[in-house]
Motif scaffolding. Structure first.
Motif, PDB file in Angstrom:
ATOM      1  N   LYS A 194     -29.289  30.876 -16.468  1.00 16.41           N
ATOM      2  CA  LYS A 194     -28.303  29.790 -16.524  1.00 16.41           C
ATOM      3  C   LYS A 194     -28.980  28.437 -16.362  1.00 16.41           C
ATOM      4  O   LYS A 194     -28.620  27.457 -17.036  1.00 16.41           O
ATOM      5  CB  LYS A 194     -27.252  29.991 -15.423  1.00 16.41           C
ATOM      6  CG  LYS A 194     -26.088  29.032 -15.492  1.00 16.41           C
ATOM      7  CD  LYS A 194     -25.039  29.400 -14.447  1.00 16.41           C
ATOM      8  CE  LYS A 194     -23.837  28.461 -14.546  1.00 16.41           C
ATOM      9  NZ  LYS A 194     -22.782  28.830 -13.564  1.00 16.41           N
ATOM     10  N   VAL A 195     -29.986  28.368 -15.482  1.00 17.62           N
ATOM     11  CA  VAL A 195     -30.726  27.120 -15.274  1.00 17.62           C
ATOM     12  C   VAL A 195     -31.565  26.795 -16.502  1.00 17.62           C
ATOM     13  O   VAL A 195     -31.657  25.628 -16.920  1.00 17.62           O
ATOM     14  CB  VAL A 195     -31.618  27.223 -14.016  1.00 17.62           C
ATOM     15  CG1 VAL A 195     -32.491  25.981 -13.860  1.00 17.62           C
ATOM     16  CG2 VAL A 195     -30.763  27.443 -12.779  1.00 17.62           C
ATOM     17  N   VAL A 196     -32.173  27.814 -17.098  1.00 14.19           N
ATOM     18  CA  VAL A 196     -32.968  27.616 -18.317  1.00 14.19           C
ATOM     19  C   VAL A 196     -32.127  26.953 -19.401  1.00 14.19           C
ATOM     20  O   VAL A 196     -32.536  25.953 -20.010  1.00 14.19           O
ATOM     21  CB  VAL A 196     -33.520  28.973 -18.837  1.00 14.19           C
ATOM     22  CG1 VAL A 196     -34.089  28.822 -20.252  1.00 14.19           C
ATOM     23  CG2 VAL A 196     -34.580  29.517 -17.892  1.00 14.19           C
ATOM     24  N   ILE A 197     -30.940  27.496 -19.635  1.00 14.53           N
ATOM     25  CA  ILE A 197     -30.074  26.966 -20.694  1.00 14.53           C
ATOM     26  C   ILE A 197     -29.574  25.569 -20.340  1.00 14.53           C
ATOM     27  O   ILE A 197     -29.467  24.699 -21.218  1.00 14.53           O
ATOM     28  CB  ILE A 197     -28.897  27.923 -20.961  1.00 14.53           C
ATOM     29  CG1 ILE A 197     -29.422  29.296 -21.421  1.00 14.53           C
ATOM     30  CG2 ILE A 197     -27.957  27.347 -22.007  1.00 14.53           C
ATOM     31  CD1 ILE A 197     -30.300  29.243 -22.661  1.00 14.53           C
ATOM     32  N   GLN A 198     -29.293  25.330 -19.067  1.00 14.20           N
ATOM     33  CA  GLN A 198     -28.834  23.992 -18.660  1.00 14.20           C
ATOM     34  C   GLN A 198     -29.914  22.946 -18.922  1.00 14.20           C
ATOM     35  O   GLN A 198     -29.644  21.870 -19.472  1.00 14.20           O
ATOM     36  CB  GLN A 198     -28.458  23.989 -17.172  1.00 14.20           C
ATOM     37  CG  GLN A 198     -28.101  22.600 -16.617  1.00 14.20           C
ATOM     38  CD  GLN A 198     -29.128  22.075 -15.618  1.00 14.20           C
ATOM     39  OE1 GLN A 198     -29.544  22.775 -14.711  1.00 14.20           O
ATOM     40  NE2 GLN A 198     -29.550  20.829 -15.804  1.00 14.20           N
ATOM     41  N   LEU A 199     -31.157  23.245 -18.521  1.00 17.26           N
ATOM     42  CA  LEU A 199     -32.263  22.324 -18.751  1.00 17.26           C
ATOM     43  C   LEU A 199     -32.496  22.112 -20.252  1.00 17.26           C
ATOM     44  O   LEU A 199     -32.718  20.980 -20.707  1.00 17.26           O
ATOM     45  CB  LEU A 199     -33.538  22.849 -18.097  1.00 17.26           C
ATOM     46  CG  LEU A 199     -33.539  22.960 -16.563  1.00 17.26           C
ATOM     47  CD1 LEU A 199     -34.807  23.665 -16.083  1.00 17.26           C
ATOM     48  CD2 LEU A 199     -33.424  21.583 -15.915  1.00 17.26           C
ATOM     49  N   ALA A 200     -32.445  23.218 -21.008  1.00 19.07           N
ATOM     50  CA  ALA A 200     -32.667  23.135 -22.454  1.00 19.07           C
ATOM     51  C   ALA A 200     -31.583  22.303 -23.136  1.00 19.07           C
ATOM     52  O   ALA A 200     -31.872  21.496 -24.033  1.00 19.07           O
ATOM     53  CB  ALA A 200     -32.711  24.538 -23.050  1.00 19.07           C
ATOM     54  N   LEU A 201     -30.345  22.481 -22.705  1.00 21.74           N
ATOM     55  CA  LEU A 201     -29.248  21.717 -23.295  1.00 21.74           C
ATOM     56  C   LEU A 201     -29.369  20.228 -22.985  1.00 21.74           C
ATOM     57  O   LEU A 201     -29.094  19.383 -23.844  1.00 21.74           O
ATOM     58  CB  LEU A 201     -27.901  22.255 -22.792  1.00 21.74           C
ATOM     59  CG  LEU A 201     -27.274  23.380 -23.607  1.00 21.74           C
ATOM     60  CD1 LEU A 201     -26.067  23.964 -22.888  1.00 21.74           C
ATOM     61  CD2 LEU A 201     -26.869  22.873 -24.997  1.00 21.74           C
ATOM     62  N   ASP A 202     -29.763  19.906 -21.759  1.00 24.26           N
ATOM     63  CA  ASP A 202     -29.959  18.497 -21.414  1.00 24.26           C
ATOM     64  C   ASP A 202     -30.959  17.846 -22.359  1.00 24.26           C
ATOM     65  O   ASP A 202     -30.718  16.761 -22.913  1.00 24.26           O
ATOM     66  CB  ASP A 202     -30.472  18.370 -19.974  1.00 24.26           C
ATOM     67  CG  ASP A 202     -29.387  18.584 -18.933  1.00 24.26           C
ATOM     68  OD1 ASP A 202     -28.203  18.632 -19.308  1.00 24.26           O
ATOM     69  OD2 ASP A 202     -29.733  18.702 -17.740  1.00 24.26           O
ATOM     70  N   LEU A 203     -32.097  18.514 -22.543  1.00 25.38           N
ATOM     71  CA  LEU A 203     -33.141  17.971 -23.404  1.00 25.38           C
ATOM     72  C   LEU A 203     -32.671  17.895 -24.854  1.00 25.38           C
ATOM     73  O   LEU A 203     -32.891  16.892 -25.544  1.00 25.38           O
ATOM     74  CB  LEU A 203     -34.402  18.837 -23.294  1.00 25.38           C
ATOM     75  CG  LEU A 203     -35.593  18.463 -24.184  1.00 25.38           C
ATOM     76  CD1 LEU A 203     -35.946  16.994 -24.052  1.00 25.38           C
ATOM     77  CD2 LEU A 203     -36.801  19.332 -23.843  1.00 25.38           C
ATOM     78  N   ALA A 204     -31.990  18.958 -25.315  1.00 25.11           N
ATOM     79  CA  ALA A 204     -31.513  18.994 -26.701  1.00 25.11           C
ATOM     80  C   ALA A 204     -30.495  17.886 -26.970  1.00 25.11           C
ATOM     81  O   ALA A 204     -30.522  17.229 -28.014  1.00 25.11           O
ATOM     82  CB  ALA A 204     -30.900  20.362 -27.004  1.00 25.11           C
ATOM     83  N   ARG A 205     -29.598  17.657 -26.020  1.00 28.70           N
ATOM     84  CA  ARG A 205     -28.580  16.615 -26.202  1.00 28.70           C
ATOM     85  C   ARG A 205     -29.209  15.221 -26.206  1.00 28.70           C
ATOM     86  O   ARG A 205     -28.792  14.346 -26.966  1.00 28.70           O
ATOM     87  CB  ARG A 205     -27.521  16.724 -25.100  1.00 28.70           C
ATOM     88  CG  ARG A 205     -26.597  17.926 -25.284  1.00 28.70           C
ATOM     89  CD  ARG A 205     -25.759  18.196 -24.046  1.00 28.70           C
ATOM     90  NE  ARG A 205     -24.838  19.320 -24.247  1.00 28.70           N
ATOM     91  CZ  ARG A 205     -24.386  20.107 -23.286  1.00 28.70           C
ATOM     92  NH1 ARG A 205     -24.758  19.893 -22.019  1.00 28.70           N
ATOM     93  NH2 ARG A 205     -23.563  21.102 -23.559  1.00 28.70           N
ATOM     94  N   GLY A 206     -30.198  15.030 -25.354  1.00 33.52           N
ATOM     95  CA  GLY A 206     -30.882  13.739 -25.341  1.00 33.52           C
ATOM     96  C   GLY A 206     -31.591  13.467 -26.661  1.00 33.52           C
ATOM     97  O   GLY A 206     -31.511  12.362 -27.210  1.00 33.52           O
ATOM     98  N   LEU A 207     -32.286  14.477 -27.187  1.00 33.19           N
ATOM     99  CA  LEU A 207     -32.984  14.312 -28.460  1.00 33.19           C
ATOM    100  C   LEU A 207     -32.006  14.133 -29.618  1.00 33.19           C
ATOM    101  O   LEU A 207     -32.244  13.348 -30.540  1.00 33.19           O
ATOM    102  CB  LEU A 207     -33.893  15.519 -28.723  1.00 33.19           C
ATOM    103  CG  LEU A 207     -35.148  15.607 -27.858  1.00 33.19           C
ATOM    104  CD1 LEU A 207     -35.875  16.927 -28.081  1.00 33.19           C
ATOM    105  CD2 LEU A 207     -36.090  14.429 -28.147  1.00 33.19           C
ATOM    106  N   SER A 208     -30.898  14.863 -29.564  1.00 28.65           N
ATOM    107  CA  SER A 208     -29.871  14.716 -30.601  1.00 28.65           C
ATOM    108  C   SER A 208     -29.356  13.280 -30.637  1.00 28.65           C
ATOM    109  O   SER A 208     -29.142  12.698 -31.709  1.00 28.65           O
ATOM    110  CB  SER A 208     -28.722  15.696 -30.345  1.00 28.65           C
ATOM    111  OG  SER A 208     -27.690  15.528 -31.297  1.00 28.65           O
TER     112      SER A 208
END
Length: 377
Positions: A194-208
């Motif tokens: 769950k933490v992995v996906i949360q961190l990944a989503l944060d980064l993905a949304r910022g780059l998007s």
């Protein structure tokens, strides 16, 4: 960041950004502002009578650029990171905890004019890119100043004055430090899925968000991502970021960090925002595994193998196929086959984390022993 061209339409191409001209404009503005302020102080000292100035209503005598800080409101404390051309300090600006990035252009005679011009251009570029950004997954830019003689570092024994050629960028302070450091701390026990996906989503949304603003970061790596007090990932360091060129042939050259750089960048070929998508794929693997990609290879070996042998970090067998698929698509050798970052966000949002799926610690008997040899996807 949307910059209009002189005719008012379309976006400015990366090759049309005249950093030298921008820098000269900033210097002229600051010199003019300082001169006006000095004249004001001299006049006030010589004559205490009230001076009536027929300015239009609601205007100020000295106008700051929207990104300029007031140096008198800035308290610079101890250094928390050091680099080749500067340091990052803790600080307080107008009562707010901040990080202060100090760039030292060098004492006169210690650096060539070309080196100083390059540093000034990099500073101007970073400010130009960063100051208009506004997103929860991008480090908040507070302001900057260039060539101020009012900067001081606070120490236990008093204050140390800074050379007038030092410039600084002030941003929000992220107490969680770099994402890379957080992953290293969890190298043995790994992170919950769950933490992995949360961190990944944060980064993905910022780059998007950056890509929606026509910005290519060009140095996406976990070292350039910071964590705030709630463990939210925030993209930082826009020193090599650029507005995306409308023609990919206008963006070439090896820019970034080996291990994260896309094959087309390593090869010196034209590239676009999809180079960030590739780097995100490597970061995604790193977040899941809490490990370094290609730890046993030299820089030259990584460069050659990524381009010629399609080398990628080995995905552990315990990694859910839904996440492995995102990694593989993002680091595809063909940029056209990589997803846009908003599509990567959608794929990550669809992953079910309720049943676990995180990387198993190596010392667990049921662990997957995947790190024998690095292979391609």
């Amino acid at each position: 960041m949307k910059e209009k061209n002189e005719s008012g339409g379309g976006y400015v191409r990366a090759d049309q950004i005249d950093l030298k001209s921008l820098d000269e404009q900033l210097q002229r503005h600051l010199s003019k502002a300082w001169t006006m302020e000095k004249n004001k102080n001299r006049n006030d000292n010589e004559d205490h009578r009230p001076i009536i100035i027929n300015n239009p209503p609601n205007t100020r005598r000295v106008t700051r650029q929207e990104w300029e800080i007031d140096p008198s409101k800035l308290i610079i404390k101890g250094a928390i990171a050091r680099g080749t051309f500067g340091t990052v300090h803790r600080g307080i600006y107008d009562g707010q905890d901040v990080a202060v990035k100090l760039l030292d252009w060098g004492e006169e005679g210690h650096r060539s004019d070309a080196e100083i011009a390059s540093l000034r251009a990099a500073f101007t570029q970073e400010v130009a890119v960063w100051h208009k950004l506004d997103h929860p997954n991008v480090t908040k830019f507070i302001g900057a100043t260039m060539g101020s003689s009012e900067l001081h570092i606070q120490t236990e024994n008093g204050q140390i004055g800074m050379p007038s050629n030092v410039c600084c960028v002030v941003v929000e302070y992220c107490p969680g430090g770099a994402l890379k450091s957080y992953l290293i701390k969890n190298r043995r026990r790994k992170l919950a899925f769950k933490v992995v996906i949360q961190l990944a989503l944060d980064l993905a949304r910022g780059l998007s968000y950056l890509h929606s603003e026509k910005i290519v970061h060009r140095d996406v790596k976990t070292e350039n991502m910071l964590l705030d007090k709630t463990r939210t990932v925030k993209i930082a360091d826009f020193g090599v970021a650029r507005l995306e060129a409308s023609n990919p042939h206008d963006m070439t050259g090896e820019t970034g960090t080996l291990g994260y750089m896309a094959p087309e960048v390593l090869n010196g070929n034209p590239y676009n925002r999809k180079c960030d998508v590739y780097s995100f794929g490597i970061c995604l693997w790193e977040i899941y595994c809490c490990d370094m990609p290609y730890p046993d290879l030299s820089f030259s070996e990584v460069t050659s193998a990524v381009v010629r042998q399609n080398l990628r970090p080995e995905i552990p067998r315990c990694c859910p196929s839904s996440l492995a698929n995102v990694m593989k698509r993002c680091w595809d050798a063909n940029p056209d086959r990589r997803p846009e970052m908003d599509e990567a966000v959608t794929m990550l949002e669809a992953i079910d984390t309720s049943k676990g799926g995180g990387m198993l610690p190596i010392d667990q008997p049921q662990s997957c022993l995947c790190f024998r040899r690095h292979r391609g996807p």
